[in-house]
Design an enzyme around this catalytic site. Structure first.
Site, PDB file in Angstrom:
ATOM      1  N   THR A  43       0.831  -1.204   0.000  1.00 10.58           N
ATOM      2  CA  THR A  43       0.000   0.000   0.000  1.00 10.58           C
ATOM      3  C   THR A  43       0.865   1.253   0.000  1.00 10.58           C
ATOM      4  OG1 THR A  43      -1.796  -1.128   1.182  1.00 10.58           O
ATOM      5  CG2 THR A  43      -1.768   1.285   1.269  1.00 10.58           C
ATOM      6  N   LEU A  71       4.056   1.456  -1.015  1.00 12.83           N
ATOM      7  CA  LEU A  71       4.791   1.526  -2.280  1.00 12.83           C
ATOM      8  C   LEU A  71       3.892   1.946  -3.432  1.00 12.83           C
ATOM      9  CD1 LEU A  71       7.158  -1.572  -2.136  1.00 12.83           C
ATOM     10  CD2 LEU A  71       7.843   0.799  -2.506  1.00 12.83           C
ATOM     11  N   TRP A  72       2.628   1.526  -3.403  1.00 13.57           N
ATOM     12  CA  TRP A  72       1.709   1.900  -4.479  1.00 13.57           C
ATOM     13  C   TRP A  72       1.587   3.421  -4.584  1.00 13.57           C
ATOM     14  CZ3 TRP A  72      -2.762   4.734  -4.922  1.00 13.57           C
ATOM     15  CH2 TRP A  72      -3.491   4.575  -6.100  1.00 13.57           C
ATOM     16  N   HIS A  73       1.667   4.092  -3.441  1.00  7.60           N
ATOM     17  CA  HIS A  73       1.489   5.542  -3.442  1.00  7.60           C
ATOM     18  C   HIS A  73       2.716   6.290  -3.957  1.00  7.60           C
ATOM     19  CE1 HIS A  73      -2.068   4.658  -0.986  1.00  7.60           C
ATOM     20  NE2 HIS A  73      -2.482   5.853  -1.331  1.00  7.60           N
ATOM     21  N   GLY A  74       3.848   5.679  -3.955  1.00  7.87           N
ATOM     22  CA  GLY A  74       5.004   6.381  -4.497  1.00  7.87           C
ATOM     23  C   GLY A  74       6.315   5.696  -4.185  1.00  7.87           C
TER      24      GLY A  74
END
Length: 468
Positions: A316, A318-321
């Protein structure tokens, strides 16, 4: 191109609607596909090739998996190639520079990574194509044999930029057949205008306060300034993202699609677990269905459940940036969700609701500091300032001025973060058909006019999730 722009609202959207509804039903997916490609290519014409490749790649993989369904080794190989290819494209554009930078720091090297801009919406459409292939492989959805319909699903401009993440199974039937009544079109238009007002009138205006606070040297910040700033960001990111999601859902309805609700008044939550059931619902649902449950969920004992939670919250973040602050932010929330599952949630449920509400807001607000500051040292220093460590006093003239000039706006934001405005509109409709027929359209007309006036003179119109 973004929804909150005059170009989109008064040129692209009306033209697309006109062509769409003048076209025969059998051509409407084609119109939607072409319009979506134009929308995407407007600012990034080269990167449209990546989206087209992803679409064709996973369309073909779905067909191959279906064709060789009874030859499991071949189907499994195609499935693995599909997932690896989709993740490979995402990782190359989103994480390659981050990985190279960390290798350089760790081993004192000077490797060079291509400085490529992140394609808009790549995290969203990659997750959509992946979920399609997974569901075809599981035999949960029928394979899509019409590449135009599949392309319309992947590239659909109403939810391309920032979701919600739409699973193929949720709209497969709508891709084949859909009908828009005048009432549904009107409902979609209301959602669009409401989302635009949230984004332009609320998020943008309170964002100016956060921009001012963030630009202030840390040593000059008082406790009150720090709290005002991060509370401003707390409201900004909610109204920015939920406003965009409302616009996406509204646009979907105007074209005959029903997208899932992505936000459900998250700041009313009484636990962190509840907050994540209400915030970015489509992302949480995606990770639960395609990561947490396949790993075993909570079915294989506590140690594996803790491992699964760790993986989900790491993903979660890592998905954001591609930055350590997002990883820390994801694991930060994962820690509190895990502690709540172990014992804290039961304790909170035995206490007054206000206790859980204050606890949740405090955790969430501190979490937004980690989210917003890429430099972890600056994030920790800002958190310290919030709690009086190294602060420039409790309150100074700047803080008092910011509070006095934004007090009404903050009150409006707090009110609009609850269901009360929606209930008032519903009450107006139900109390009198005549009053509702006049008052509700008048309210939306005023909101649209104010939003348009703001956009005409826009000097500050960011979209915080634009490149996630």
């Amino acid at each position: 191109m973004v929804f909150s722009s005059l170009l989109f609202l008064f040129l692209f959207l009306p033209a697309t609607i006109l062509v769409y509804y003048l076209s025969p039903r059998g051509l409407r997916n084609t119109v939607l596909l072409v319009a979506s490609l134009v929308f995407y290519a407007w600012g990034e014409p080269l990167y449209i090739l990546i989206m087209i490749f992803s679409t064709v790649f996973d369309y073909a993989n779905g067909l191959l998996i279906d064709k060789y369904r009874h030859r499991k080794a071949i189907a499994r190989t195609v499935f693995i190639v599909s997932i690896a290819g989709s993740l490979g494209i995402l990782c190359f554009f989103k994480y390659a520079g981050f990985v190279v930078d960390n290798i350089n720091q760790l081993f004192h090297l000077h490797l060079q990574a291509a400085d490529l801009p992140l394609p808009v919406g790549i995290s969203f459409y990659t997750f959509q194509t992946m979920s399609y292939v997974v569901d075809v492989y599981r035999d949960k959805v029928p394979v899509q044999r019409n590449i135009v319909s599949f392309g319309a699903y992947v590239t659909m401009f109403p939810q391309l930029v920032a979701g919600p993440i739409v699973k193929y199974g949720d709209i497969a039937g709508q891709l084949a057949s859909r009908k828009v009544t005048l009432d549904r079109f009107g409902e979609g238009a209301e959602l669009l205008m409401r989302g635009l007002a949230k984004k332009v009138l609320l998020a943008n205006n309170i964002g100016l306060l956060w921009t001012s606070v963030k630009a202030t040297p840390m040593e000059d910040l008082s406790v009150l300034s720090a709290w005002l700033g991060i509370i401003a960001f707390t409201f900004q990111i909610y109204f920015d993202f939920s406003g965009y999601s409302d616009m996406a859902r509204g646009l979907g309805k105007m074209f005959g699609f029903d997208f899932m609700k992505n936000f459900n008044y998250p700041y009313l939550s009484k636990s962190v677990t509840e907050f994540w059931r209400r915030w970015h619902i489509s992302l949480g649902s995606w990770f639960r269905e395609y990561v947490y449950i396949p790993l075993g969920g909570n079915r294989s004992g506590l140690p594996k459940q803790l491992r699964n939670l760790f993986v989900v919250w790491l993903a979660t973040g890592l998905w954001h940036g591609a930055s350590w602050n997002f990883i820390v932010w994801g694991l930060y929330f994962g820690f509190f969700v895990t502690v709540e599952k172990l014992f804290l949630l039961k304790w909170l449920q035995q206490r007054s609701g206000i206790v859980g509400h204050i606890y949740t807001l405090l955790i969430v607000i501190v979490g937004w500091v980690l989210f917003e500051f890429e430099n972890m040292g600056a994030a920790l220093q800002f958190i310290g300032t919030m709690f009086g460590f190294g602060a420039h006093g409790f309150a100074d003239n700047m803080a008092l001025y910011s509070l006095s000039t934004n007090l009404v706006l903050l009150a409006v934001l707090a009110l609009c973060a609850t269901p009360l405005p929606r209930k008032v509109l519903s009450h107006l409709r139900e109390r009198s058909k005549m009053a509702g027929a006049m008052a509700v359209p008048a309210i939306y007309f005023v909101l649209m006019m104010l939003s348009t006036a703001y956009l005409v003179n826009e000097t500050y119109n960011p979209f915080l999730y634009f490149r996630f």
